[in-house]
Design a protein around this motif. Structure first.
Motif, PDB file in Angstrom:
ATOM      1  N   GLY A  65      23.996   0.699  41.330  1.00 35.33           N
ATOM      2  CA  GLY A  65      25.406   0.391  41.131  1.00 35.33           C
ATOM      3  C   GLY A  65      26.020  -0.455  42.228  1.00 35.33           C
ATOM      4  O   GLY A  65      27.170  -0.874  42.117  1.00 35.33           O
ATOM      5  N   GLY A  66      25.251  -0.748  43.284  1.00 37.07           N
ATOM      6  CA  GLY A  66      25.770  -1.542  44.398  1.00 37.07           C
ATOM      7  C   GLY A  66      25.821  -3.026  44.064  1.00 37.07           C
ATOM      8  O   GLY A  66      25.065  -3.528  43.226  1.00 37.07           O
ATOM      9  N   THR A  67      26.728  -3.737  44.738  1.00 39.30           N
ATOM     10  CA  THR A  67      26.917  -5.166  44.497  1.00 39.30           C
ATOM     11  C   THR A  67      27.022  -5.914  45.818  1.00 39.30           C
ATOM     12  O   THR A  67      27.698  -5.455  46.739  1.00 39.30           O
ATOM     13  N   ASP A  68      26.361  -7.056  45.908  1.00 40.10           N
ATOM     14  CA  ASP A  68      26.545  -8.010  47.004  1.00 40.10           C
ATOM     15  C   ASP A  68      27.176  -9.265  46.419  1.00 40.10           C
ATOM     16  O   ASP A  68      26.946  -9.602  45.249  1.00 40.10           O
ATOM     17  N   ARG A  69      27.942  -9.953  47.255  1.00 40.68           N
ATOM     18  CA  ARG A  69      28.613 -11.179  46.822  1.00 40.68           C
ATOM     19  C   ARG A  69      28.300 -12.306  47.803  1.00 40.68           C
ATOM     20  O   ARG A  69      28.286 -12.095  49.008  1.00 40.68           O
ATOM     21  N   TYR A  70      28.086 -13.496  47.248  1.00 47.31           N
ATOM     22  CA  TYR A  70      27.827 -14.698  48.033  1.00 47.31           C
ATOM     23  C   TYR A  70      28.751 -15.792  47.532  1.00 47.31           C
ATOM     24  O   TYR A  70      28.980 -15.924  46.331  1.00 47.31           O
ATOM     25  N   GLU A  71      29.259 -16.590  48.448  1.00 42.86           N
ATOM     26  CA  GLU A  71      30.054 -17.752  48.073  1.00 42.86           C
ATOM     27  C   GLU A  71      29.141 -18.973  48.119  1.00 42.86           C
ATOM     28  O   GLU A  71      28.445 -19.183  49.125  1.00 42.86           O
ATOM     29  N   VAL A  72      29.121 -19.737  47.042  1.00 43.73           N
ATOM     30  CA  VAL A  72      28.272 -20.925  46.976  1.00 43.73           C
ATOM     31  C   VAL A  72      29.113 -22.130  46.584  1.00 43.73           C
ATOM     32  O   VAL A  72      30.049 -22.024  45.798  1.00 43.73           O
ATOM     33  N   GLN A  73      28.771 -23.254  47.149  1.00 45.22           N
ATOM     34  CA  GLN A  73      29.411 -24.522  46.805  1.00 45.22           C
ATOM     35  C   GLN A  73      28.500 -25.224  45.799  1.00 45.22           C
ATOM     36  O   GLN A  73      27.359 -25.543  46.124  1.00 45.22           O
ATOM     37  N   LEU A  74      28.988 -25.417  44.587  1.00 45.17           N
ATOM     38  CA  LEU A  74      28.210 -26.097  43.548  1.00 45.17           C
ATOM     39  C   LEU A  74      28.828 -27.458  43.278  1.00 45.17           C
ATOM     40  O   LEU A  74      30.052 -27.632  43.391  1.00 45.17           O
ATOM     41  N   THR A  75      27.991 -28.403  42.895  1.00 41.14           N
ATOM     42  CA  THR A  75      28.409 -29.786  42.710  1.00 41.14           C
ATOM     43  C   THR A  75      28.397 -30.168  41.231  1.00 41.14           C
ATOM     44  O   THR A  75      27.405 -29.912  40.536  1.00 41.14           O
ATOM     45  N   GLU A  76      29.482 -30.784  40.805  1.00 40.66           N
ATOM     46  CA  GLU A  76      29.591 -31.280  39.430  1.00 40.66           C
ATOM     47  C   GLU A  76      28.414 -32.196  39.118  1.00 40.66           C
ATOM     48  O   GLU A  76      27.997 -33.005  39.939  1.00 40.66           O
ATOM     49  N   GLY A  77      27.851 -32.037  37.918  1.00 42.82           N
ATOM     50  CA  GLY A  77      26.770 -32.899  37.464  1.00 42.82           C
ATOM     51  C   GLY A  77      25.375 -32.421  37.833  1.00 42.82           C
ATOM     52  O   GLY A  77      24.404 -32.905  37.274  1.00 42.82           O
ATOM     53  N   ALA A  78      25.277 -31.502  38.775  1.00 41.77           N
ATOM     54  CA  ALA A  78      23.968 -30.965  39.146  1.00 41.77           C
ATOM     55  C   ALA A  78      23.644 -29.767  38.249  1.00 41.77           C
ATOM     56  O   ALA A  78      24.542 -29.123  37.714  1.00 41.77           O
ATOM     57  N   SER A  79      22.378 -29.497  38.082  1.00 41.17           N
ATOM     58  CA  SER A  79      21.930 -28.313  37.345  1.00 41.17           C
ATOM     59  C   SER A  79      21.393 -27.308  38.350  1.00 41.17           C
ATOM     60  O   SER A  79      20.626 -27.669  39.242  1.00 41.17           O
ATOM     61  N   TYR A  80      21.784 -26.060  38.181  1.00 39.78           N
ATOM     62  CA  TYR A  80      21.370 -24.993  39.089  1.00 39.78           C
ATOM     63  C   TYR A  80      20.679 -23.886  38.317  1.00 39.78           C
ATOM     64  O   TYR A  80      21.066 -23.563  37.195  1.00 39.78           O
ATOM     65  N   ALA A  81      19.675 -23.306  38.969  1.00 39.01           N
ATOM     66  CA  ALA A  81      19.040 -22.083  38.478  1.00 39.01           C
ATOM     67  C   ALA A  81      19.126 -21.075  39.614  1.00 39.01           C
ATOM     68  O   ALA A  81      18.740 -21.373  40.746  1.00 39.01           O
ATOM     69  N   VAL A  82      19.661 -19.910  39.312  1.00 37.33           N
ATOM     70  CA  VAL A  82      19.753 -18.829  40.288  1.00 37.33           C
ATOM     71  C   VAL A  82      18.734 -17.784  39.850  1.00 37.33           C
ATOM     72  O   VAL A  82      18.777 -17.310  38.716  1.00 37.33           O
ATOM     73  N   HIS A  83      17.819 -17.450  40.757  1.00 36.22           N
ATOM     74  CA  HIS A  83      16.704 -16.572  40.405  1.00 36.22           C
ATOM     75  C   HIS A  83      16.703 -15.381  41.352  1.00 36.22           C
ATOM     76  O   HIS A  83      16.679 -15.545  42.570  1.00 36.22           O
TER      77      HIS A  83
END
Length: 144
Positions: A59-77
């Motif tokens: 039930g625990g949660t961690d949070r990260y702030e990420v800067q994403l760029t328009e037009g790029a494709s991201y995969a979070v694994h």
């Protein structure tokens, strides 16, 4: 809990706090992340964040702030140790709108997103099911 900031297009990660992960669990996570690295590299991605590693109870949660760029494709694994049976990932925009998630019952969530604008996004890692707390996870962001 760790908070991270992804800076600019180069995606430099600045950890604010860290927790110690026992070597046995860190090795499990690194083996899995290495497999993911190879998979995404073969698909034309480069790792832009991580691997970020931490331990959470059920039930625990961690949070990260990420800067994403328009037009790029991201995969979070995400990957999890052998005591974890369900890890979830969610991505929110700066207005707290959920834009992508993987809440399937598995221990290797993958979220794909191509933002329509550049900005700060919040990545949440949720330890949904953990047989022996803490369960350890790793998460990386790949960009194409």
């Amino acid at each position: 809990m760790r908070v991270a900031l992804l800076l600019a297009a180069a995606a430099v990660l600045v950890p604010v706090a860290a927790s110690a992960i026992p070597t046995e669990y860190e090795n499990q996570l690194r083996r899995q992340i290495n497999v993911a690295d190879d998979l995404y590299r073969d698909r034309g991605y480069t790792r832009s964040m991580g691997p970020e590693m931490d331990g959470l109870g059920e039930g625990g949660t961690d949070r990260y702030e990420v800067q994403l760029t328009e037009g790029a494709s991201y995969a979070v694994h995400g990957v999890c140790d052998n005591d974890c049976t369900d890890l979830d990932l969610k991505i929110y925009d700066e207005n707290n709108n959920l834009i992508a998630e993987d809440t399937s019952t598995d221990d290797q969530p993958i979220v794909q997103v191509s933002p329509r604008w550049s900005g700060k996004f919040r990545l949440e890692v949720l330890m949904y099911d953990c047989n022996s707390a803490p369960c350890y996870y790793a998460v990386s962001v790949y960009r194409k």
